[in-house]
Design an enzyme around this catalytic site. Structure first.
Site, PDB file in Angstrom:
ATOM      1  CB  THR A  14      -0.868   0.027   1.120  1.00 27.03           C
ATOM      2  OG1 THR A  14      -0.241   0.066   2.477  1.00 27.03           O
ATOM      3  CG2 THR A  14      -1.935  -1.204   1.285  1.00 27.03           C
ATOM      4  CG  ASP A  15      -0.635   4.724  -1.908  1.00 27.35           C
ATOM      5  OD1 ASP A  15      -1.691   4.677  -0.774  1.00 27.35           O
ATOM      6  OD2 ASP A  15      -1.396   5.047  -3.036  1.00 27.35           O
ATOM      7  CG  LEU A  16       2.435   8.057   2.246  1.00 29.30           C
ATOM      8  CD1 LEU A  16       3.107   9.411   1.933  1.00 29.30           C
ATOM      9  CD2 LEU A  16       2.785   7.498   3.819  1.00 29.30           C
TER      10      LEU A  16
END
Length: 130
Positions: A14-16
């Site tokens: 996942t990203d931020l």
């Protein structure tokens, strides 16, 4: 007939924003393609060692429909569109339950170890079509 591969989304995927980083969808479909080939009874390492043949991605068309998130269980469906002795075209879709999240068409080419095009043996083509 399609092949199904299941995977979980991990935090590292996942990203931020907490959703799957766009490039990781390519990892998911790559794993699914490897399992599709394995399910057809083809050992890619043995194919390379004995015939000098490897598969390489030539082209990908990707459509990101909905985001996947941490801890989702994803189902990757792989279906054969076209097969010639030198080219394989697959449809690959990623689903979370009944919701499609990602759609792609992937073109693979068959190469020798020097990167030149090479034809697949007829028995390998038959296995992939089965």
């Amino acid at each position: 007939m399609s092949h199904e591969f299941t995977c979980r989304v991990y935090y590292e995927d996942t990203d931020l924003a907490g959703i799957v980083y766009y490039a990781n969808y390519f990892k998911f479909i790559e794993r699914a393609r490897s399992e599709w080939v394995r399910a057809a009874g083809i050992d890619q390492k043995q194919l390379k060692d004995e015939s000098g043949i490897v598969f390489a991605v030539r082209q990908v068309h990707a459509d990101y429909l909905k985001p996947a998130a941490f801890d989702d269980i994803l189902r990757v469906e792989t279906a054969l569109n076209t097969l010639t002795p030198a080219r394989i075209v697959l449809s690959q879709a990623i689903w979370r339950e009944e919701m499609q999240l990602f759609d792609s068409t992937v073109t693979l080419v068959c190469l020798d170890e020097t990167g030149r095009p090479k034809r697949l043996p007829a028995d390998i083509c038959r296995r992939l079509q089965a």
